[in-house]
Enzyme design. Structure first.
Site, PDB file in Angstrom:
ATOM      1  N   TYR A 101      -5.653 -38.313  78.466  1.00  0.00           N
ATOM      2  CA  TYR A 101      -5.159 -39.600  77.948  1.00  0.00           C
ATOM      3  C   TYR A 101      -6.316 -40.590  77.919  1.00  0.00           C
ATOM      4  O   TYR A 101      -7.094 -40.683  78.881  1.00  0.00           O
ATOM      5  CB  TYR A 101      -4.051 -40.152  78.861  1.00  0.00           C
ATOM      6  CG  TYR A 101      -3.670 -41.572  78.525  1.00  0.00           C
ATOM      7  CD1 TYR A 101      -2.642 -41.837  77.624  1.00  0.00           C
ATOM      8  CD2 TYR A 101      -4.364 -42.657  79.074  1.00  0.00           C
ATOM      9  CE1 TYR A 101      -2.308 -43.142  77.285  1.00  0.00           C
ATOM     10  CE2 TYR A 101      -4.040 -43.960  78.732  1.00  0.00           C
ATOM     11  CZ  TYR A 101      -3.006 -44.195  77.839  1.00  0.00           C
ATOM     12  OH  TYR A 101      -2.686 -45.484  77.501  1.00  0.00           O
ATOM     13  N   GLU A 189      -4.396 -46.177  71.818  1.00  0.00           N
ATOM     14  CA  GLU A 189      -4.139 -45.053  72.702  1.00  0.00           C
ATOM     15  C   GLU A 189      -4.432 -43.752  71.972  1.00  0.00           C
ATOM     16  O   GLU A 189      -3.983 -43.574  70.844  1.00  0.00           O
ATOM     17  CB  GLU A 189      -2.657 -45.093  73.063  1.00  0.00           C
ATOM     18  CG  GLU A 189      -2.321 -44.697  74.467  1.00  0.00           C
ATOM     19  CD  GLU A 189      -0.824 -44.868  74.727  1.00  0.00           C
ATOM     20  OE1 GLU A 189      -0.475 -45.631  75.623  1.00  0.00           O
ATOM     21  OE2 GLU A 189      -0.015 -44.234  74.024  1.00  0.00           O
TER      22      GLU A 189
END
Lengths: 377, 293
Positions: A101, A189
């Site tokens: 991530y 993101e």
């Protein structure tokens, strides 16, 4: 403002962040054709502005054009969190070794952009933050220097434990920071950022939000806006100088000021009613604004009573009263309206409203109670 | 005593010739605020309401000794105006402008820190020390001299609550509207600390709302560091997640920043939270009389 995954991927690509090939499709036929041309295993992904698409069945792996077609049949038109899927992204499937991530956000506390990375990729970062906060590495970026190469490299090294891979990943981090700043983003993101079995690092999925206050200087981003019906209503209200958000209840509220508008909704709930909306008419008492606000309120057919709550500061209550009188001359309605005026020139305002026969009160709680009562008739 | 502004405040108004700047300069002056200068590039030498106008904050400071600035310029130019004030040696800047991009505020923050400039706002109604100085757009007539400190993220909700306080004989030392933006200047903890150290303030009323975790941090600060009682109110209990409720910072994102979490944090810290604005003076009286701990 939010954008779709396919739009975020385009921005990533523009800034040199590697993403797998993909084609945006609107029909089953387009999906089949795209899969045929790609001639390999593909992923068909619903494009809606909501998280949890995978869990909802909106992301499917297809080994052939026929499987892609079947996947498209299932996904196109499906409902994800109240949103209908109107388009899908068909992308190359990749052989994943590991998922990571990477995200950038504006951190209110440090008043800086914060880089967050985690080896727990592919799941919602909020889940990781809740259950395994130690698995998230956070780094506050000094706005005067930006994200420096060595900083990105050191964070990447902590994540990958291998300098070759870390260098590749660091270059993605710095590119992500650059696009974050240049597009006035509030969230960028990559989840997951994957390490493929061929030792490539790719951005498989992307999510980006933008600062509404900065859209005036971001024409390219603004052009990507695809508002749903609810947002269209909010944008239209905004253009009239109003902040409006529709809710599920039946008591419409019109208030000056965002904090007071929220407190008004809360109070309706506290006394056993249910607010139909958030509506802030702002500081000005321009009669046109009151007319626009009434129009929006009454366009919601669930509204059984209206509570107008004005605390006059700079806004003068007599001006609001004049606006309301004008509004009621134009708008014919039999929805009962309760008016609460307090503060600057409240007495004059209440005097003016006598001619309308509207019930007027001087406290917020009285107004809420009365509106609830009237909504039940 | 009071915090941040008082009789010694010498105010410069940036954007004095704009519609809002002009209007509120008149109001502040009428209240008795010592407005010493205005800034509007290209208009040096003019006067407005008897107040001299300068091309730059630096000129204004040099000529008048201004120590506080209030900013009314459009949002796109607000960060520039804040930095101009800071570089000119102004120690307290109040930014009224609404709609300032977040990245602008992030870039401004470290420079203010280096210069030792305190900022209130942006997107705020300003502050007032009743009887001494009004620096903002707050309606002066509802405030009353007294010993309650007041901090709020909202404008009109502040007026609503302050009015209730004044009607119940709770005058105020200083009332500060910190604004509704996610990245802003002085925040709850900074101001709680100032009120704790202000000998005239006996208790503090804090008005929070959904979004962020500043209320949770304030609760922790109150539990650990404060001796003076605090009473709170949180707006937005019925706000849906993911929607910006008028204020840029008032949003529940990813399930965080809810009113319920904030209320729980205050309750845990021994801070009573009012169910509705009219309960605030009641709780304050009970707290000051020692009827609630």
């Amino acid at each position: 403002m939010k954008i779709h995954e396919y739009q975020a991927r385009q921005i990533f690509r523009d800034y040199g962040i590697p993403v797998p090939n993909g084609v945006l499709c609107y029909t089953v036929y387009e999906v089949e054709k795209a899969a045929q041309e790609m001639n390999r295993m593909v992923v068909v992904k619903a494009q809606v502005l909501a998280g949890g698409r995978g869990k909802a069945g909106g992301v499917k792996l297809a080994r052939s054009a026929e499987e892609a077609r079947n996947a498209a049949k299932q996904i196109l038109g499906m409902d994800i969190k109240g949103l209908t899927v109107e388009k899908v992204l068909v992308t190359d499937a990749v052989d994943i070794d590991k998922e990571f991530y990477v995200g950038l956000i504006n951190d209110r506390n440090s008043k800086s952009v914060t880089l967050m990375v985690s080896a727990e990729g592919g799941v919602e970062i909020e889940e990781v933050a809740k259950n395994n906060p130690e698995k998230i590495i956070k780094f506050s970026i000094n706005p005067l220097t930006g994200l420096l190469d060595y900083q990105a490299r050191n964070v990447a090294l902590e994540l990958f434990g291998n300098i070759k891979l870390a260098q590749k990943a660091a270059s993605i981090f710095t590119k992500l920071y650059k696009l974050y700043i240049e597009t006035d983003s509030t969230l960028a993101e990559i989840n997951p950022l994957v390490l493929t079995t061929g030792n490539e690092i790719l951005a498989i999925d992307g999510k980006m939000n933008f600062d509404d206050n900065a859209l005036f200087r971001q024409p390219k981003i603004l052009a990507m806006r695809e508002p749903d019906e609810e947002e269209l209503q909010e944008i239209a209200a905004n253009e009239k100088g109003l902040a409006y958000i529709k809710l599920d209840g039946n008591i419409g509220c019109m208030v000056n000021g965002a904090g007071l508008a929220m407190a008004t909704m809360d109070m309706i709930k506290l006394y056993g009613g249910s607010p139909a909306n958030f509506l802030d008419i702002g500081g000005s008492s321009n009669p046109q604004k009151v007319i626009d606000a009434m129009n929006i309120l009454l366009s919601d057919k669930n509204v059984k009573a209206v509570m107008i709550n004005i605390f006059g500061g700079i806004t003068r209550c007599d001006d609001v009263a004049k606006g309301l009188i004008k509004a009621l001359e134009i708008i014919m309605t039999d929805v009962p309206i309760v008016v609460r005026l307090s503060g600057t020139n409240a007495e004059e305002g209440l005097e003016l409203l006598k001619q309308t026969g509207l019930p007027t009160v001087s406290s917020m709680s009285e107004a809420a109670k009365m509106a609830i009562e009237l909504s039940k008739r | 005593m009071s915090i941040l502004v008082n009789k010694d405040t010498k105010l410069v108004v940036q954007g004095i010739t704009g519609r809002d700047g002009k209007f509120h300069t008149g109001k502040m002056k009428a209240y008795g605020t010592n407005v010493v200068a205005g800034v509007s590039p290209g208009k040096e030498g003019e006067t407005l309401d008897g107040i001299p106008v300068f091309n730059s904050v630096a000129h204004a400071v040099k000529a008048t000794g201004a120590n506080t600035s209030i900013i009314f310029v459009p949002a796109a130019f607000a960060a520039d105006a804040i930095l101009e004030a800071s570089e000119a040696g102004i120690k307290l800047v109040i930014a009224i402008s609404e709609g300032v991009p977040i990245q602008d505020m992030i870039r401004v923050t470290p420079i203010l820190k280096i210069n030792g400039t305190l900022l209130i706002g942006p997107n705020c109604p300003g502050l007032i020390t009743p009887g001494e100085s009004l620096v903002g757009i707050l309606p002066a007539m509802i405030f009353k001299e007294g010993n309650i400190g007041f901090i709020s993220r909202s404008g009109t909700l502040t007026y609503e609550v302050v009015n209730l306080l004044s009607l119940n004989d709770f005058g105020q030392t200083t009332c500060v509207g910190i604004g509704g933006d996610p990245v802003a200047g002085l925040y709850f903890i900074d101001l709680l600390e100032m009120f704790e150290n202000d000998p005239d303030t006996v208790a503090v009323v804090l008005i929070g709302e959904i979004g962020g975790d500043a209320e949770e941090q304030a609760a922790q600060f109150i539990a650990e560091k404060m001796t003076k009682p605090v009473v709170a109110f949180i707006a937005g209990q019925t706000a849906p997640p993911g929607k910006r409720m008028g204020h840029a910072g008032a949003i529940i994102s990813s399930g965080a920043g809810t009113a319920a979490e904030k209320i729980a944090a205050f309750n845990k810290a021994g801070v009573p939270v009012a169910k509705e604005p009219s309960e605030i003076p009641v709780l304050l009286r009970a707290k000051l009389n020692g009827q609630i701990q």
